[in-house]
Structure formats: C-alpha cells, structure tokens
Scaffold this active site. Structure first.
Site, mmCIF file in Angstrom:
data_model
loop_
_atom_site.group_PDB
_atom_site.id
_atom_site.type_symbol
_atom_site.label_atom_id
_atom_site.label_comp_id
_atom_site.label_asym_id
_atom_site.label_seq_id
_atom_site.Cartn_x
_atom_site.Cartn_y
_atom_site.Cartn_z
ATOM 1 N N ARG A 51 1.125 94.412 -14.144
ATOM 2 C CA ARG A 51 0.610 94.132 -15.488
ATOM 3 C C ARG A 51 -0.822 93.621 -15.353
ATOM 4 O O ARG A 51 -1.325 93.424 -14.255
ATOM 5 C CB ARG A 51 1.489 93.174 -16.289
ATOM 6 C CG ARG A 51 2.188 92.072 -15.590
ATOM 7 C CD ARG A 51 1.383 90.876 -15.163
ATOM 8 N NE ARG A 51 0.355 90.443 -16.080
ATOM 9 C CZ ARG A 51 -0.751 89.836 -15.706
ATOM 10 N NH1 ARG A 51 -1.010 89.635 -14.410
ATOM 11 N NH2 ARG A 51 -1.645 89.434 -16.564
ATOM 12 N N GLY A 52 -1.485 93.435 -16.519
ATOM 13 C CA GLY A 52 -2.905 93.068 -16.503
ATOM 14 C C GLY A 52 -3.715 94.348 -16.624
ATOM 15 O O GLY A 52 -3.417 95.356 -15.958
ATOM 16 N N ALA A 53 -4.756 94.305 -17.461
ATOM 17 C CA ALA A 53 -5.473 95.533 -17.840
ATOM 18 C C ALA A 53 -5.916 96.392 -16.643
ATOM 19 O O ALA A 53 -5.633 97.591 -16.584
ATOM 20 C CB ALA A 53 -6.673 95.160 -18.703
ATOM 21 N N ARG A 91 2.348 101.544 -22.082
ATOM 22 C CA ARG A 91 1.881 100.337 -22.793
ATOM 23 C C ARG A 91 0.653 100.731 -23.622
ATOM 24 O O ARG A 91 -0.222 101.460 -23.127
ATOM 25 C CB ARG A 91 1.527 99.211 -21.808
ATOM 26 C CG ARG A 91 2.765 98.684 -21.058
ATOM 27 C CD ARG A 91 2.505 97.359 -20.392
ATOM 28 N NE ARG A 91 2.377 96.276 -21.345
ATOM 29 C CZ ARG A 91 1.925 95.058 -21.018
ATOM 30 N NH1 ARG A 91 1.554 94.799 -19.774
ATOM 31 N NH2 ARG A 91 1.838 94.115 -21.924
ATOM 32 N N GLN A 190 2.634 84.126 -17.926
ATOM 33 C CA GLN A 190 1.705 84.662 -16.915
ATOM 34 C C GLN A 190 0.788 83.567 -16.359
ATOM 35 O O GLN A 190 0.327 83.662 -15.224
ATOM 36 C CB GLN A 190 0.846 85.794 -17.503
ATOM 37 C CG GLN A 190 1.595 87.087 -17.756
ATOM 38 C CD GLN A 190 2.072 87.181 -19.175
ATOM 39 O OE1 GLN A 190 2.385 86.177 -19.819
ATOM 40 N NE2 GLN A 190 2.129 88.392 -19.709
ATOM 41 N N ASP A 231 -7.904 92.883 -22.797
ATOM 42 C CA ASP A 231 -7.160 94.136 -22.659
ATOM 43 C C ASP A 231 -7.936 95.295 -23.270
ATOM 44 O O ASP A 231 -7.851 96.423 -22.805
ATOM 45 C CB ASP A 231 -5.784 94.006 -23.298
ATOM 46 C CG ASP A 231 -4.885 93.229 -22.361
ATOM 47 O OD1 ASP A 231 -4.897 91.990 -22.415
ATOM 48 O OD2 ASP A 231 -4.235 93.868 -21.518
ATOM 49 N N ASN A 241 -6.590 90.453 -26.574
ATOM 50 C CA ASN A 241 -6.120 89.813 -25.346
ATOM 51 C C ASN A 241 -4.770 89.148 -25.619
ATOM 52 O O ASN A 241 -4.287 89.151 -26.761
ATOM 53 C CB ASN A 241 -7.140 88.790 -24.842
ATOM 54 C CG ASN A 241 -6.876 88.378 -23.402
ATOM 55 O OD1 ASN A 241 -6.685 89.230 -22.530
ATOM 56 N ND2 ASN A 241 -6.834 87.084 -23.130
ATOM 57 N N LYS A 242 -4.186 88.601 -24.591
ATOM 58 C CA LYS A 242 -2.844 88.012 -24.677
ATOM 59 C C LYS A 242 -2.674 87.117 -25.898
ATOM 60 O O LYS A 242 -3.578 86.348 -26.233
ATOM 61 C CB LYS A 242 -2.583 87.227 -23.388
ATOM 62 C CG LYS A 242 -1.222 86.591 -23.253
ATOM 63 C CD LYS A 242 -0.066 87.552 -23.457
ATOM 64 C CE LYS A 242 -0.097 88.742 -22.540
ATOM 65 N NZ LYS A 242 0.832 89.806 -22.942
HETATM 66 O O1 MRU Z 1 0.829 91.654 -21.011
HETATM 67 P P1 MRU Z 1 -0.073 91.499 -19.819
HETATM 68 O O2 MRU Z 1 0.385 90.464 -18.864
HETATM 69 O O3 MRU Z 1 -0.386 92.824 -19.184
HETATM 70 O O4 MRU Z 1 -1.404 90.975 -20.492
HETATM 71 C C1 MRU Z 1 -2.483 90.635 -19.707
HETATM 72 C C2 MRU Z 1 -3.507 89.916 -20.451
HETATM 73 O O5 MRU Z 1 -3.472 89.745 -21.650
HETATM 74 C C3 MRU Z 1 -4.660 89.522 -19.682
HETATM 75 O O6 MRU Z 1 -5.226 88.362 -20.172
HETATM 76 C C4 MRU Z 1 -5.593 90.699 -19.831
HETATM 77 O O7 MRU Z 1 -5.049 91.865 -19.285
HETATM 78 C C5 MRU Z 1 -6.896 90.441 -19.289
HETATM 79 S S1 MRU Z 1 -6.936 90.363 -17.603
HETATM 80 C C6 MRU Z 1 -6.445 91.873 -17.114
#
Ligand code: MRU
Length: 350
Positions: A51-53, A91, A190, A231, A241-242
């Site tokens: 996970r993570g962009a 996603r 996270q 993201d 973002n999250k």
């Molecule tokens: O749902 P996730 O864990 O993939 O979300 C990640 C985030 O929101 C991060 O803050 C975001 O991707 C920026 S860092 C890659």
C-alpha cells in the site's frame, strides 16, 4: 532501507516474480511475499499487503509487465486489455497506479521485455524521486524540530526512502535532532504500525499519538511542521490523502504550523482539475469494527472493538483544498500549491 542489516525495497521484481514486504503483517512479523502472476499482484494491492501511492504504483507497473509475460499467443490483445482493467480496478485513488499501468501498457506494445524494463524504470525513478524529495524537504527542518506526520508516507509506502519521511531521514542523517509525532491513523493504523516501525528501525526518536491529539499539541507549540504524503494532487493543488489529513490541515492553519505535502510528479494529475474530481475509495466496515494486535503471550488476534451490531462508514481518503497547504515538496524542488507552479514542474526544464 535497511532491515536487520540488509537493504530492502518495499517492492521489487526478479524474473517474472514480484516480491513485496507484507505490510499487513507488520509490525509483528517481517515477511516477504512472492506474486507469480499478475492476478496475485492485484490481490496484494487490493488487500493492502502492499500500500502507499508509490509502492502500489510500482506494484501495478510490475503487474502489467507480468501480464505481458503471461499473455497467450492467441488472444493476446484481449488478455492484456482485461489485465489492465483488472489492475486499474484494484484501488481507485492513488494516481501512481494509473500512471505506472499506462506507461508499462504502452511500452509492452513493443515486446514483453520492453514492458519489464519500463516497470523496473518506474520503480527506480520512484526511489530516486523520493530521495530527492528528502534533499529539498530537509531544508525545511531545523535542528531540534518536532515534525508531525499522518498515515505512512515512509519507504514502505514507496519503493524506497518515502516522501513525507524522506526529509526526516535526511535531517537525521545530517546530524540534526529531530522528533516525530506519529498520528496513529485509524482505522488501519498505518501510523501506529508502519511509520512507528520505520522510525524505530531507523533510530529516530518518536511517539505515537492518538489521531485526536494533534490540535492540543499544536496549540501548545509542540509541533514545528507537519509533513504528509499524497495519493493524488490535482492540477489546482488540491490534495487527496489518507482520511484525517484535512482535519490536520485545518488545525495547522489555526495554529500557524506550516503544512507541507511531499509528493513526486508521478502523483500529480494534470488531467484532474480539482479535488472534487478525485475518486475517494470506500473500504469495508470491518476495518473500523475490528482491530488486529498481539497479546502478551505473542499471539496475534483480530478482535471486535465496537458495539456489536453497529455498522461503520469507512472512507479511506479526504480532500485538502490547496489554500490550506503551505507548499508541495517534489523531486524538482518546493513549489506553491497553485496551478501555475504545478504546471511549471512539467513545462520548465527543472
Ligand atoms: O490506504 P493507503 O495506506 O494506501 O494510503 C496511503 C496514504 O494515504 C499515504 O499517506 C499516501 O499514499 C501518501 S504516501 C504514499
């Protein structure tokens, strides 16, 4: 980055196999998972094993390359188009996923070897960009600073180095005293699970804070700067973002704490006019209702933490309007979150 004295990336590909650090098992177990087919890599993205962009962007690029390697001689085109559709459906919010799939899809029209090379290039570029974000972001961090971050935008969320945490790693390496307040980031934790794990292994002083503690800490002047990842960044500077990021930005503005977004150009979507056009992923309610943890005997359990019978609503991201953002730290420098500055990243020779 190093784990137990060995260099790792969050995701990589050897031959036709994709290797990923299983982020659902962290921080209790450090496990590498192998995905032999593009469908396995899709499953890993969907279930947030990766996970993570940036990390899901690289994984999606590798999945597209795997699809080219798997494609039958007869019906190749249909197979590849179906695979693309399947990968893109894993996603919806992170721009890097669509960016990577598109690049590898185009490269694959030459040959499957071209697809693999392109996917490897995307992963290498992601690591290089993250490292450069660290160089620019480090300039914002003074000796003795306390930094607050939300979710995990460290090296696990990218291929290496990370975005929001890359400046912190750099500052620490340069000998500055830094302290990190880590938002726990419900519901999946996270921050509490992944950012804390990264910082602990890097020897960077930090504490995990409840998501609702940020305002109080900022009001007491305990946080010097907030840095979050992204993201997707829209052409006007709005940020996806999250979930919870918007609240942090509002609080930061209230208490005059600089609020920075760290993101490579691969996260910026010029075709997306503003944040209102970004698809926000809604995830299953069980992520809110249940939590996983380890008991004192070392046994891992998943337990219900809410009132039985109640339902939960679980949007995974929110939109922070550009006017609440102090600046965007990119691999090409720090820019203002407005259309002109964003466009200049792609038009000027930076
Ligand atoms: O749902 P996730 O864990 O993939 O979300 C990640 C985030 O929101 C991060 O803050 C975001 O991707 C920026 S860092 C890659």
């Amino acid at each position: 980055m190093q784990v137990n004295g060995r260099e790792y990336r969050a995701v990589w590909m050897e031959g036709s196999t994709v290797f990923m650090i299983d982020q659902n098992e962290l921080p209790f177990e450090f496990k590498i998972v192998e995905a032999h087919q593009y469908q396995d890599t899709c499953h890993a993205i969907r279930t947030m094993l990766i996970r993570g962009a940036g990390a899901i962007g690289a994984a999606a690029g590798f999945a597209m390359a795997q699809a080219f390697l798997q494609a039958p001689k007869k019906g190749t085109k249909e197979f590849i188009l179906n695979a693309r559709y399947e990968i893109e459906a894993t996603r919806p919010t992170a721009r890097n996923l669509f960016y990577a799939v598109d690049r590898v899809f185009r490269a694959g029209s030459g040959s499957s070897e071209h697809a693999v090379i392109e996917a490897q290039d995307i992963a290498d570029e992601d690591a290089r960009d993250s490292r450069n974000i660290g160089k620019y972001g480090n300039e914002l961090i003074k000796d003795g600073y306390s930094i607050c971050t939300h979710c995990n935008a460290g090296w696990l969320a990218f291929v290496d180095y990370g975005t929001a945490l890359s400046p912190v790693y750099r500052a620490h390496k340069k000998g500055k005293n830094v302290f990190v307040y880590v938002d726990e980031t419900r519901p999946r934790g996270q921050g509490a699970r992944l950012t804390a794990w990264e910082l602990f292994h890097a020897g960077i002083p930090h504490v995990i804070i409840p998501d609702n503690a940020t305002a109080s800490l900022m009001s007491q002047g305990k946080i010097n700067i907030m840095i979050v990842g992204a993201d997707r960044v829209a052409a006007n500077g709005d940020l996806a973002n999250k979930i919870g990021t918007l609240e942090k930005a509002i609080i930061a503005r209230t208490f005059n704490v600089p609020f920075y977004v760290a993101a490579p150009c691969s996260t910026i979507d010029l075709d997306c006019e503003s944040g209102s056009h970004i698809t926000i992923e809604e995830r299953e309610e069980d992520e809110v209702l249940y939590q996983k943890g380890i008991d004192r005997e070392g046994e891992i359990h998943e337990i219900l933490v809410c009132s039985p019978g109640s339902h939960a609503f679980n949007p995974a991201f929110d939109i922070t309007p550009a006017h609440l953002i102090t600046g965007i730290i990119t691999e090409k420098g720090i820019i203002k979150p407005d259309e002109r500055s964003i466009l200049s990243l792609f038009t000027e020779n930076k």
